[in-house]
Design an enzyme around this catalytic site. Structure first.
Site, PDB file in Angstrom:
ATOM      1  CB  SER A  91      -0.630  -0.029   1.473  1.00  0.00           C
ATOM      2  OG  SER A  91      -1.207   1.705   1.660  1.00  0.00           O
TER       3      SER A  91
ATOM      4  CE1 TYR B 258      -4.891  -2.133   4.531  1.00  0.00           C
ATOM      5  CE2 TYR B 258      -3.852  -0.124   4.364  1.00  0.00           C
ATOM      6  CZ  TYR B 258      -4.128  -1.138   3.323  1.00  0.00           C
ATOM      7  OH  TYR B 258      -3.948  -1.279   2.662  1.00  0.00           O
TER       8      TYR B 258
END
Length: 337
Positions: free
Chosen positions: A132, A159
């Site tokens: 990501s 995350y």
């Protein structure tokens, strides 16, 4: 363009997993798709994506938990899997503040289960996995894109920390066991069949319902919005070009054109022909100010060239969204008149 065996796609009922599976099937590949259909967002959307795949006889759906080492080991070994596209994960920055152990389970344990299955089977020639843009942390936009060789030592959310941890684990497995891997740092993926928790999706819903939208960061944030078809071009292009044994590479996949949040909202307003009622809110914990992909590495490797500008991509999403409403709607879209 089949290499002789099926491709394992984890998270196959998810947004990107569904689109990648469709592309692989369209070019004649056999695909085994794994998904646990969790309820982070509307499960009926995932079921509908999966239903679009299972009509193809070359697709086999397996319902199961990515964090089950036994399941992964059996899938890889018994099916002669040589290529894996690992896209299953617990998504969402803000949700990680509420349910941290969901990220430990799906992202950390799940990633390790995939690595171990590939190691034990011994025949995997390429593991492509989703990282990501969040690993870059919070930084000003600047004039240059984020580069893969920059240190990523300050993730702004749990995350992001799990995604960076997955990259580190993959690097270790590449060096210890020779497992060839490509980690893909996705930059704000959007488009039809997308995730309802994403801003563009939620804004569209609320504008149509005449409800106010919450604009975080006082509207000063910017994102490198990347259309789903361009993302799939990148994923498949990388999959077709495995690295050498023992090599672990990291690649950005983005549009290389960061857009301000207010501009994105204006684009949705134009596509819908309706104004948004905006409630300006401060930056939320875990959010970052901007993302901006330097895509020179993936462009050199694959010829990757994003083709869909934001205005065109939003128009396609809105067209899809309205067609879903006309067909009866699914989940939260059903209330829109």
């Amino acid at each position: 363009m089949s290499a002789g065996g099926p491709v394992l796609v984890t998270g196959a009922a998810g947004f990107i997993g569904h689109a990648v599976s469709e592309r692989l099937l369209a070019r004649g590949e056999r695909v085994i798709g794994l998904d646990n259909f969790n309820d982070y967002y509307d499960v009926s959307l995932k079921e509908t994506r999966a239903a679009r795949l299972v009509v193809n006889p070359e697709f086999r759906l397996v319902r199961g938990d990515i964090a089950s080492p036994e399941l992964l080991a059996e899938l890889v070994a018994r099916n002669g899997i040589q290529r894996i596209v690992h896209l299953a994960a617990q998504a969402g920055v803000r949700y990680s503040l509420e349910k941290p152990f969901a990220y430990e389970h799906s992202n950390l344990k799940g990633h390790l289960a995939v690595l171990e299955a590939a190691r034990q089977a011994g025949g995997v020639t390429h593991l492509v996995y989703a990282s990501s843009s969040s690993v870059y942390g919070d930084r000003p936009l600047g004039t240059n894109g984020f580069r893969e060789d920059e240190p990523c030592t300050a993730p702004a959310s749990l995350y992001a920390a799990t995604k960076r941890s997955c990259e580190l684990m993959s690097g270790t497995y590449a060096s210890l066991y020779g497992l060839p891997q490509s980690g893909l740092r996705f930059f704000t993926v959007y488009g039809p069949w997308g995730r309802p928790d994403m801003a563009y999706y939620g804004f569209t819903q609320k504008i149509l319902l005449g409800q106010p939208i919450e604009v975080y960061g006082e509207g000063k944030m910017a994102r490198d919005f990347t259309y789903i078809d361009d993302i799939v071009d990148g994923v498949v292009g990388v999959l077709d070009r495995p690295p050498a044994t023992g090599e672990h590479r990291l690649l950005n996949i983005g549009d290389c054109q960061p857009v301000g949040l207010m501009e994105m909202i204006s684009t949705i307003e134009r596509a819908l022909g309706r104004p948004a009622v905006k409630l300006m809110r401060p930056m939320q914990p875990g959010d970052v100010t901007a993302t901006f992909a330097d895509i020179s590495a993936i462009r050199t490797l694959t010829g990757y060239d994003p083709k869909v500008p934001l205005a065109q991509g939003i128009e396609r999403f809105v067209e899809w969204y309205l067609s879903e409403i006309e067909q009866g709607g699914r989940g939260p879209t059903a209330a829109v008149a």
